[in-house]
Design a protein around this motif. Structure first.
Motif, PDB file in Angstrom:
ATOM      1  N   PRO A  54       0.807  -1.216   0.000  1.00 36.31           N
ATOM      2  CA  PRO A  54       0.000   0.000   0.000  1.00 36.31           C
ATOM      3  C   PRO A  54       0.840   1.265   0.000  1.00 36.31           C
ATOM      4  O   PRO A  54       1.928   1.285   0.564  1.00 36.31           O
ATOM      5  CB  PRO A  54      -0.796  -0.101   1.300  1.00 36.31           C
ATOM      6  N   GLY A  55       0.302   2.274  -0.613  1.00 40.22           N
ATOM      7  CA  GLY A  55       0.896   3.595  -0.527  1.00 40.22           C
ATOM      8  C   GLY A  55       1.929   3.931  -1.574  1.00 40.22           C
ATOM      9  O   GLY A  55       2.473   5.020  -1.577  1.00 40.22           O
ATOM     10  N   LEU A  56       2.194   2.989  -2.454  1.00 40.47           N
ATOM     11  CA  LEU A  56       3.209   3.260  -3.464  1.00 40.47           C
ATOM     12  C   LEU A  56       2.697   4.269  -4.475  1.00 40.47           C
ATOM     13  O   LEU A  56       1.569   4.208  -4.918  1.00 40.47           O
ATOM     14  CB  LEU A  56       3.615   1.966  -4.181  1.00 40.47           C
ATOM     15  N   LYS A  57       3.571   5.179  -4.820  1.00 41.35           N
ATOM     16  CA  LYS A  57       3.228   6.212  -5.788  1.00 41.35           C
ATOM     17  C   LYS A  57       4.004   5.924  -7.064  1.00 41.35           C
ATOM     18  O   LYS A  57       5.213   5.742  -7.036  1.00 41.35           O
ATOM     19  CB  LYS A  57       3.624   7.574  -5.216  1.00 41.35           C
ATOM     20  N   ARG A  58       3.319   5.846  -8.151  1.00 44.81           N
ATOM     21  CA  ARG A  58       3.998   5.563  -9.410  1.00 44.81           C
ATOM     22  C   ARG A  58       4.075   6.838 -10.234  1.00 44.81           C
ATOM     23  O   ARG A  58       3.530   7.863  -9.883  1.00 44.81           O
ATOM     24  CB  ARG A  58       3.239   4.496 -10.197  1.00 44.81           C
ATOM     25  N   GLY A  59       4.758   6.759 -11.335  1.00 46.56           N
ATOM     26  CA  GLY A  59       4.792   7.898 -12.237  1.00 46.56           C
ATOM     27  C   GLY A  59       6.010   8.773 -12.020  1.00 46.56           C
ATOM     28  O   GLY A  59       6.914   8.437 -11.258  1.00 46.56           O
ATOM     29  N   ASN A  60       6.013   9.877 -12.733  1.00 45.58           N
ATOM     30  CA  ASN A  60       7.184  10.739 -12.723  1.00 45.58           C
ATOM     31  C   ASN A  60       7.480  11.303 -11.343  1.00 45.58           C
ATOM     32  O   ASN A  60       6.571  11.531 -10.547  1.00 45.58           O
ATOM     33  CB  ASN A  60       6.970  11.909 -13.680  1.00 45.58           C
ATOM     34  N   PHE A  61       8.745  11.553 -11.124  1.00 48.99           N
ATOM     35  CA  PHE A  61       9.133  12.258  -9.908  1.00 48.99           C
ATOM     36  C   PHE A  61       8.808  13.737 -10.095  1.00 48.99           C
ATOM     37  O   PHE A  61       9.015  14.298 -11.159  1.00 48.99           O
ATOM     38  CB  PHE A  61      10.633  12.091  -9.670  1.00 48.99           C
ATOM     39  N   SER A  62       8.317  14.344  -9.037  1.00 53.40           N
ATOM     40  CA  SER A  62       8.070  15.781  -9.087  1.00 53.40           C
ATOM     41  C   SER A  62       9.389  16.521  -8.952  1.00 53.40           C
ATOM     42  O   SER A  62      10.414  15.941  -8.579  1.00 53.40           O
ATOM     43  CB  SER A  62       7.137  16.189  -7.943  1.00 53.40           C
ATOM     44  N   ALA A  63       9.349  17.809  -9.251  1.00 50.93           N
ATOM     45  CA  ALA A  63      10.561  18.624  -9.115  1.00 50.93           C
ATOM     46  C   ALA A  63      11.065  18.588  -7.675  1.00 50.93           C
ATOM     47  O   ALA A  63      12.274  18.530  -7.426  1.00 50.93           O
ATOM     48  CB  ALA A  63      10.255  20.056  -9.534  1.00 50.93           C
ATOM     49  N   GLU A  64      10.116  18.605  -6.744  1.00 46.90           N
ATOM     50  CA  GLU A  64      10.497  18.573  -5.334  1.00 46.90           C
ATOM     51  C   GLU A  64      11.165  17.251  -4.991  1.00 46.90           C
ATOM     52  O   GLU A  64      12.150  17.200  -4.254  1.00 46.90           O
ATOM     53  CB  GLU A  64       9.266  18.781  -4.452  1.00 46.90           C
ATOM     54  N   GLU A  65      10.619  16.178  -5.522  1.00 50.82           N
ATOM     55  CA  GLU A  65      11.206  14.860  -5.254  1.00 50.82           C
ATOM     56  C   GLU A  65      12.602  14.764  -5.866  1.00 50.82           C
ATOM     57  O   GLU A  65      13.532  14.244  -5.238  1.00 50.82           O
ATOM     58  CB  GLU A  65      10.300  13.758  -5.818  1.00 50.82           C
ATOM     59  N   GLU A  66      12.738  15.256  -7.084  1.00 49.45           N
ATOM     60  CA  GLU A  66      14.053  15.236  -7.724  1.00 49.45           C
ATOM     61  C   GLU A  66      15.073  15.980  -6.875  1.00 49.45           C
ATOM     62  O   GLU A  66      16.190  15.512  -6.655  1.00 49.45           O
ATOM     63  CB  GLU A  66      13.965  15.875  -9.108  1.00 49.45           C
ATOM     64  N   GLU A  67      14.651  17.138  -6.427  1.00 46.00           N
ATOM     65  CA  GLU A  67      15.565  17.962  -5.641  1.00 46.00           C
ATOM     66  C   GLU A  67      15.930  17.266  -4.337  1.00 46.00           C
ATOM     67  O   GLU A  67      17.076  17.302  -3.894  1.00 46.00           O
ATOM     68  CB  GLU A  67      14.918  19.322  -5.359  1.00 46.00           C
ATOM     69  N   THR A  68      14.945  16.628  -3.749  1.00 52.11           N
ATOM     70  CA  THR A  68      15.198  15.885  -2.513  1.00 52.11           C
ATOM     71  C   THR A  68      16.222  14.778  -2.749  1.00 52.11           C
ATOM     72  O   THR A  68      17.164  14.599  -1.971  1.00 52.11           O
ATOM     73  CB  THR A  68      13.887  15.267  -1.985  1.00 52.11           C
ATOM     74  N   VAL A  69      16.039  14.050  -3.828  1.00 46.56           N
ATOM     75  CA  VAL A  69      16.965  12.962  -4.129  1.00 46.56           C
ATOM     76  C   VAL A  69      18.372  13.504  -4.348  1.00 46.56           C
ATOM     77  O   VAL A  69      19.353  12.995  -3.793  1.00 46.56           O
ATOM     78  CB  VAL A  69      16.504  12.167  -5.380  1.00 46.56           C
ATOM     79  N   ILE A  70      18.449  14.553  -5.138  1.00 41.73           N
ATOM     80  CA  ILE A  70      19.770  15.127  -5.451  1.00 41.73           C
ATOM     81  C   ILE A  70      20.458  15.620  -4.181  1.00 41.73           C
ATOM     82  O   ILE A  70      21.635  15.338  -3.931  1.00 41.73           O
ATOM     83  CB  ILE A  70      19.635  16.264  -6.481  1.00 41.73           C
ATOM     84  N   ASN A  71      19.705  16.341  -3.380  1.00 46.50           N
ATOM     85  CA  ASN A  71      20.292  16.887  -2.159  1.00 46.50           C
ATOM     86  C   ASN A  71      20.703  15.794  -1.171  1.00 46.50           C
ATOM     87  O   ASN A  71      21.797  15.832  -0.598  1.00 46.50           O
ATOM     88  CB  ASN A  71      19.302  17.847  -1.485  1.00 46.50           C
ATOM     89  N   LEU A  72      19.817  14.821  -1.013  1.00 48.76           N
ATOM     90  CA  LEU A  72      20.123  13.766  -0.046  1.00 48.76           C
ATOM     91  C   LEU A  72      21.229  12.847  -0.553  1.00 48.76           C
ATOM     92  O   LEU A  72      22.025  12.343   0.242  1.00 48.76           O
ATOM     93  CB  LEU A  72      18.863  12.959   0.262  1.00 48.76           C
ATOM     94  N   GLN A  73      21.279  12.650  -1.856  1.00 49.39           N
ATOM     95  CA  GLN A  73      22.358  11.809  -2.388  1.00 49.39           C
ATOM     96  C   GLN A  73      23.695  12.481  -2.152  1.00 49.39           C
ATOM     97  O   GLN A  73      24.685  11.826  -1.810  1.00 49.39           O
ATOM     98  CB  GLN A  73      22.129  11.544  -3.876  1.00 49.39           C
ATOM     99  N   ALA A  74      23.706  13.801  -2.323  1.00 49.37           N
ATOM    100  CA  ALA A  74      24.946  14.540  -2.073  1.00 49.37           C
ATOM    101  C   ALA A  74      25.339  14.462  -0.599  1.00 49.37           C
ATOM    102  O   ALA A  74      26.517  14.407  -0.243  1.00 49.37           O
ATOM    103  CB  ALA A  74      24.770  15.987  -2.516  1.00 49.37           C
ATOM    104  N   LYS A  75      24.311  14.424   0.234  1.00 46.77           N
ATOM    105  CA  LYS A  75      24.544  14.459   1.674  1.00 46.77           C
ATOM    106  C   LYS A  75      24.835  13.063   2.233  1.00 46.77           C
ATOM    107  O   LYS A  75      25.741  12.879   3.056  1.00 46.77           O
ATOM    108  CB  LYS A  75      23.287  15.034   2.346  1.00 46.77           C
ATOM    109  N   LEU A  76      24.068  12.087   1.778  1.00 46.01           N
ATOM    110  CA  LEU A  76      24.125  10.745   2.377  1.00 46.01           C
ATOM    111  C   LEU A  76      24.862   9.717   1.527  1.00 46.01           C
ATOM    112  O   LEU A  76      25.163   8.622   2.001  1.00 46.01           O
ATOM    113  CB  LEU A  76      22.703  10.220   2.639  1.00 46.01           C
TER     114      LEU A  76
END
Length: 257
Positions: A54-76
DNA sequence: AACCCACACAACCGCAAAAAA
DNA sequence: ATTTTTTGCGGTTGTGTGGGT
């Protein structure tokens, strides 16, 4: 031993789904035998986590999600499971795939063109990704709970437009996971604040009640926690049930409600 | 029409950590 | 305390698809 590999068939999905709905999550190693699947427990677990739960979201990543991934990947670094916890509805596998197939190249390119590293934000650099992402800037991702202009709506188009695809699991979660009959009732009462059980349902901000969506009821816990409900809305998986999309993965729900 | 290539994404594999025996 | 089993994670591979030649 002697377990099947490769893509899962709809029948296998249904068996796994039905088993977990009935018995809940316990010991994965016991699941294949008890669910009648020729898979190993590990494969079942992965299928559930990445596709059926349950709860899985499919489809394109939003700009906010992209930014989150980029920032967290740089950090973590490549701690995908940790990164995924900041992206409700996304799995670590999905985040990892998205990074490897798209974001990594974009970040690398941005770094090469801007060695000082000021162009990591998805909102201020040209999208160099696949056509899929260029056609519909993910910044246009709409929270379906707050924007329900479905004029000329096509479920497939909606998927391309970045609206979240709603899977079987979403329906169950939205419905409290009780039964398909209850789910049918929820889906037959779209765009109402509450249904006959007093459960909280989605509603278009303009008050429209066209026939495309279904309000999603929340379980009792959610009813008692408006903040949690709001959080889910903001996270984008307040469930609007686009029938065509649901049926894509809900073979046994392919019926008229 | 046939082939090649790039891409997206599902799934597998090996390893390590955690839990259970 | 030790061994075995289970779970979780990240890297990698496999497969289907669409576009270009």
């Amino acid at each position: 031993m002697n377990s099947k590999k490769g893509l899962w068939s709809p029948d296998e999905d249904q068996r796994l789904r039905a088993y977990i709905l009935k018995h809940g999550l316990s010991c994965w190693s016991a699941v294949p035998a008890e669910a009648g699947l020729r898979r190993n427990g590990k494969s079942c677990r992965l299928r559930w986590i990445n596709y059926l739960r349950p709860g899985l979201k499919r489809g394109n990543f939003s700009a906010e999600e992209e930014e989150t991934v980029i920032n967290l990947q740089a950090k973590l670094g490549n701690r995908w499971s940790q990164i995924a916890t900041h992206l409700p509805g996304r799995t670590d596998n999905e985040v990892k795939n998205y990074w490897n197939s798209y974001l990594k190249k974009r970040v690398t390119k941005a770094q090469n063109s801007d060695p000082h590293g000021s162009a990591t934000s998805s909102s201020d650099c040209t999208n160099q990704g696949p056509v899929k992402h260029e056609e519909e800037p993910s910044s246009q991702m709409i929270s379906p709970a707050t924007h329900v202009d479905t004029g000329g709506f096509s479920p497939k188009l909606a998927a391309l437009n970045g609206l979240p695809r709603v899977l079987f699991g979403d329906c169950l979660q939205a419905n409290g996971g009780d039964s398909l009959d209850d789910l049918g009732e929820v889906m037959s009462n779209p765009w109402h604040n509450t249904n006959s059980h007093g459960e909280v349902c989605g509603q278009a901000t303009d008050g429209t009640t066209n026939g495309y969506g279904g309000g999603a009821s929340m379980s009792g816990e959610m009813q008692a926690q408006p903040e949690a409900l709001l959080q889910i809305q903001e996270n984008g998986f307040f469930d609007i049930l686009f029938p065509g999309l649901v049926y894509d993965r809900m073979d046994f729900c392919d019926r008229e409600f």
